[in-house]
Design a protein around this motif. Structure first.
Motif, PDB file in Angstrom:
ATOM      1  N   ARG A 110      30.087  81.561  47.667  1.00  0.00           N
ATOM      2  CA  ARG A 110      29.740  80.701  47.973  1.00  0.00           C
ATOM      3  C   ARG A 110      29.692  79.900  49.399  1.00  0.00           C
ATOM      4  O   ARG A 110      29.238  78.758  50.109  1.00  0.00           O
ATOM      5  N   HIS A 111      29.284  81.271  50.636  1.00  0.00           N
ATOM      6  CA  HIS A 111      29.681  80.842  51.052  1.00  0.00           C
ATOM      7  C   HIS A 111      28.772  82.335  52.354  1.00  0.00           C
ATOM      8  O   HIS A 111      29.375  83.135  51.862  1.00  0.00           O
ATOM      9  N   SER A 126      34.313  86.736  38.540  1.00  0.00           N
ATOM     10  CA  SER A 126      35.320  86.586  39.998  1.00  0.00           C
ATOM     11  C   SER A 126      36.615  85.459  40.090  1.00  0.00           C
ATOM     12  O   SER A 126      35.678  84.545  40.047  1.00  0.00           O
ATOM     13  N   ILE A 127      37.850  85.584  40.263  1.00  0.00           N
ATOM     14  CA  ILE A 127      38.401  84.400  40.808  1.00  0.00           C
ATOM     15  C   ILE A 127      37.541  83.780  41.767  1.00  0.00           C
ATOM     16  O   ILE A 127      37.516  84.618  43.055  1.00  0.00           O
ATOM     17  N   PRO A 128      37.604  82.953  42.163  1.00  0.00           N
ATOM     18  CA  PRO A 128      36.250  81.828  43.423  1.00  0.00           C
ATOM     19  C   PRO A 128      37.639  82.020  44.397  1.00  0.00           C
ATOM     20  O   PRO A 128      38.367  81.999  44.114  1.00  0.00           O
ATOM     21  N   SER A 129      36.763  81.887  45.463  1.00  0.00           N
ATOM     22  CA  SER A 129      37.329  82.314  47.016  1.00  0.00           C
ATOM     23  C   SER A 129      38.263  80.564  46.284  1.00  0.00           C
ATOM     24  O   SER A 129      38.015  79.422  46.190  1.00  0.00           O
ATOM     25  N   GLU A 180      26.483  73.944  46.519  1.00  0.00           N
ATOM     26  CA  GLU A 180      26.823  74.237  45.654  1.00  0.00           C
ATOM     27  C   GLU A 180      27.633  76.099  46.778  1.00  0.00           C
ATOM     28  O   GLU A 180      28.447  76.898  47.008  1.00  0.00           O
ATOM     29  N   ILE A 181      26.414  76.184  47.435  1.00  0.00           N
ATOM     30  CA  ILE A 181      26.700  77.538  48.107  1.00  0.00           C
ATOM     31  C   ILE A 181      26.729  76.244  50.780  1.00  0.00           C
ATOM     32  O   ILE A 181      25.984  75.407  51.196  1.00  0.00           O
ATOM     33  N   PHE A 182      28.237  77.084  50.890  1.00  0.00           N
ATOM     34  CA  PHE A 182      27.646  76.695  52.486  1.00  0.00           C
ATOM     35  C   PHE A 182      27.168  77.591  53.396  1.00  0.00           C
ATOM     36  O   PHE A 182      27.197  79.183  53.004  1.00  0.00           O
ATOM     37  N   VAL A 183      26.067  77.279  54.052  1.00  0.00           N
ATOM     38  CA  VAL A 183      25.811  77.940  54.788  1.00  0.00           C
ATOM     39  C   VAL A 183      26.270  77.900  56.259  1.00  0.00           C
ATOM     40  O   VAL A 183      25.935  76.682  56.699  1.00  0.00           O
ATOM     41  N   THR A 184      26.458  79.100  57.164  1.00  0.00           N
ATOM     42  CA  THR A 184      26.256  78.735  58.448  1.00  0.00           C
ATOM     43  C   THR A 184      25.221  79.683  59.670  1.00  0.00           C
ATOM     44  O   THR A 184      25.332  80.603  58.955  1.00  0.00           O
ATOM     45  N   THR A 185      24.729  79.581  60.274  1.00  0.00           N
ATOM     46  CA  THR A 185      24.040  79.994  61.247  1.00  0.00           C
ATOM     47  C   THR A 185      24.361  79.301  62.428  1.00  0.00           C
ATOM     48  O   THR A 185      25.621  78.894  63.138  1.00  0.00           O
ATOM     49  N   LYS A 186      23.832  80.445  63.971  1.00  0.00           N
ATOM     50  CA  LYS A 186      24.592  80.299  65.206  1.00  0.00           C
ATOM     51  C   LYS A 186      23.247  79.758  65.957  1.00  0.00           C
ATOM     52  O   LYS A 186      22.099  80.640  65.971  1.00  0.00           O
TER      53      LYS A 186
END
Length: 275
Positions: A44-45, A2-5, A71-77
């Motif tokens: 990638r997020h 796919s086209i990347p973000s 290459e991977i963006f990881v969020t937690t809270k």
């Protein structure tokens, strides 16, 4: 592939993929598969939280993807019951252990929980976590502008992002304007109003015009507003569909029509009322 973000700059010099996968209410056992499928698709997020009880599965999905961690963006809270300098740091360490990672890209205060009055303590903990290199960026979630006023006035650094409920029925115009004026990106959770927008005849008409689904039109609306957006799904075909939004653009008439859907409806709680 796919086209990347698109990649959006954060005020601290880092950057974030504009489109990600949300995993709210995805059971831990299913999170690994959903994350792996998303990464194979081109995401990638990934956005998770301690509350979701699926950080372990998210980490497993990242590991199983074979994609380099950088290459991977990881969020937690951090959840509301762990506010406070020491409590927040312990909560972060537990999240990092469950994820099986050495650092996260973004750590957020999940809700301000204003009746507790401890979100500034939590913010000071986040600042220390960032200084220690364990979270590359820090931000907030579900903060009204008056909550942000206190963080900006009393914190040492500003949040890079404010993640709020945001969709065409609740476009958060004032919050987005405030965030932009202070160099804060706005991120949308519940971007499809928990599916309540999928039956909209107005959106269906726009979708037909482009040969897209209603969900794709709404996600594209977020992209064009400049929001970071994290639609959620566990279904492979929907995960792929939600990412296929970079090959068309809404026009001014579309955006004007979508603006008529605003009615202030929330699918979740008001941040002033949740502790």
């Amino acid at each position: 592939m796919s086209i990347p973000s698109p990649i959006l700059p954060l005020s601290d010099g880092h950057s974030i993929p504009q489109l990600g996968l949300g995993v709210y209410k995805i059971p831990d056992a299913d999170a690994a598969t959903a994350v792996r499928l998303a990464l194979e698709t081109g995401y990638r997020h990934i956005d998770t939280a301690a509350l979701y009880e699926n950080e372990r599965g998210v980490g497993q999905g990242i590991a199983a993807s074979g994609i380099d961690r950088s290459e991977i963006f990881v969020t937690t809270k951090v959840w509301n019951d762990r506010h406070g300098i020491d409590e927040t740091r312990r909560a972060f360490d537990e999240s990092l252990d469950r994820l099986g990672l050495d650092y996260v890209d973004l750590y957020l205060i999940h809700w301000p929980a204003p009746k507790q009055g401890r979100y500034l303590e939590a913010w000071r903990a986040l600042e220390k976590i960032r200084a220690d290199g364990l979270a590359r960026s820090i931000g907030v979630s579900n903060f009204h502008t008056h909550h942000l006023d206190r963080v900006l006035a009393e914190g040492e650094i500003a949040p890079v992002i404010n993640q709020v409920e945001l969709h065409p029925r609740l476009p958060q115009t004032a919050v987005r304007a405030y965030d932009a004026a202070h160099g804060i990106l706005t991120e949308a959770w519940s971007p499809l109003a928990r599916g309540r927008l999928l039956d909209s005849q107005l959106l269906a008409g726009i979708a037909e015009k482009y040969g897209k689904s209603v969900a794709q039109v709404v996600i594209r609306w977020h992209i064009e507003l400049g929001n970071v957006v994290i639609p959620k799904s566990v279904h492979a075909e929907r995960i792929r569909e939600n990412f296929e939004v970079f090959d068309f653009a809404l026009d001014a008439n579309d955006l004007a029509a979508i603006a008529t859907l605003e009615n202030g409806e929330r699918t979740g709680r008001d941040p002033d009322d949740l502790d």
